[in-house]
Enzyme design. Structure first.
Site, PDB file in Angstrom:
ATOM      1  N   GLY A  46       0.836   6.541  -4.017  1.00 50.12           N
ATOM      2  CA  GLY A  46       0.208   5.279  -4.372  1.00 50.12           C
ATOM      3  C   GLY A  46       0.153   5.146  -5.873  1.00 50.12           C
ATOM      4  N   GLN A  51      -3.020   2.184 -13.848  1.00 54.50           N
ATOM      5  CA  GLN A  51      -2.390   3.468 -14.190  1.00 54.50           C
ATOM      6  C   GLN A  51      -1.169   3.293 -15.084  1.00 54.50           C
ATOM      7  OE1 GLN A  51      -2.527   5.046  -9.892  1.00 54.50           O
ATOM      8  NE2 GLN A  51      -2.762   6.863 -11.147  1.00 54.50           N
ATOM      9  N   CYS A  99      -4.147  12.915  -8.361  1.00 49.20           N
ATOM     10  CA  CYS A  99      -3.995  11.598  -8.979  1.00 49.20           C
ATOM     11  C   CYS A  99      -3.006  11.696 -10.127  1.00 49.20           C
ATOM     12  CB  CYS A  99      -5.347  11.104  -9.491  1.00 49.20           C
ATOM     13  SG  CYS A  99      -5.253   9.502 -10.312  1.00 49.20           S
ATOM     14  N   LEU A 100      -2.099  10.744 -10.213  1.00 52.58           N
ATOM     15  CA  LEU A 100      -1.100  10.760 -11.287  1.00 52.58           C
ATOM     16  C   LEU A 100      -1.737  10.602 -12.663  1.00 52.58           C
ATOM     17  CD1 LEU A 100       1.576   8.503  -9.542  1.00 52.58           C
ATOM     18  CD2 LEU A 100       1.626  10.996  -9.774  1.00 52.58           C
ATOM     19  N   HIS A 141      -8.556   5.748  -2.509  1.00 50.08           N
ATOM     20  CA  HIS A 141      -8.226   6.238  -3.849  1.00 50.08           C
ATOM     21  C   HIS A 141      -7.695   5.101  -4.733  1.00 50.08           C
ATOM     22  CE1 HIS A 141      -6.515   9.498  -6.557  1.00 50.08           C
ATOM     23  NE2 HIS A 141      -5.902   8.417  -6.988  1.00 50.08           N
ATOM     24  N   GLU A 142      -6.746   4.342  -4.197  1.00 47.32           N
ATOM     25  CA  GLU A 142      -6.129   3.282  -5.008  1.00 47.32           C
ATOM     26  C   GLU A 142      -7.112   2.141  -5.266  1.00 47.32           C
ATOM     27  OE1 GLU A 142      -3.507   4.048  -6.488  1.00 47.32           O
ATOM     28  OE2 GLU A 142      -3.067   5.786  -5.231  1.00 47.32           O
TER      29      GLU A 142
HETATM   30 NI    NI Z   1      -4.840   7.978  -8.688  1.00 49.24          NI
END
Ligand code: NI
Length: 188
Positions: A46, A51, A99-100, A141-142
């Protein structure tokens, strides 16, 4: 399409509420195409627009369930309804999240088992998805990203303190840090 740099925790865009999308135009289509490309390259299941430094209420997702069915799409201006969250501690093997924007780290976090997300797609057509398990976790999360919340903000101890230390040790937690999928080897 372009792979865009992913903001790392500390950048204000990740910690503020994103704005509703009001213009459904070519610029939005390009943004979403870039989000898919960036998510795929990262790789991630996601990606939320903040982000990649864009404070708009959009996220993309790409998730294959246990039967191998791929669920892939974009949700714009989402609402989220979730089931109850258990008071039990998160399972350290099966309830690990990453998480990225906190690249390379993973921590246990309890989430609701079910979630219903509603919103619109790029053509402003209504979207409604009922999810459970990991798919429900991705939506939680998103969606949080759009409200300026990272999963590390929700961790229980001792994970909260450990993550805070790691963020500091990496020199994150301040504005302007990012990484580029395909160039920097930092998996989420
Ligand atoms: Ni994330």
């Amino acid at each position: 399409m372009t792979i865009r740099p992913i903001c790392i925790t500390g950048d204000p865009v990740l910690h503020n509420r994103a704005a509703e999308v009001t213009e459904f135009n070519d610029e939005l289509r390009t943004l979403v195409a870039d989000m898919f490309e960036t998510m795929d390259k990262a790789p991630g299941v996601g990606l939320a627009a903040p982000q990649i430094g864009v404070g708009l209420r959009i996220f993309t997702y790409d998730y294959a369930d246990d039967e191998g069915n791929e669920r892939r799409g974009v949700i714009i201006n989402p609402s989220l309804e979730i089931g109850p969250i258990s008071d039990e501690p998160a399972d350290e093997d099966t309830e690990i999240e990453g998480c990225l924007s906190v690249p390379g780290e993973r921590f246990p976090l309890k989430r609701a088992e079910t979630a219903i997300v509603t919103g619109v797609d790029l053509d402003q057509k209504p979207v409604r998805i009922e999810a459970d398990g990991w798919f429900a976790r991705i939506f939680q999360h998103e969606f949080d990203h759009l409200d300026g919340i990272l999963y590390v903000d929700r961790l229980a101890e001792p994970w909260k303190e450990i993550s805070t230390d790691i963020i500091e040790d990496n020199g994150w937690g301040k504005p302007g840090k990012s990484w580029l999928p395909g160039r920097d080897n930092l998996e989420g």
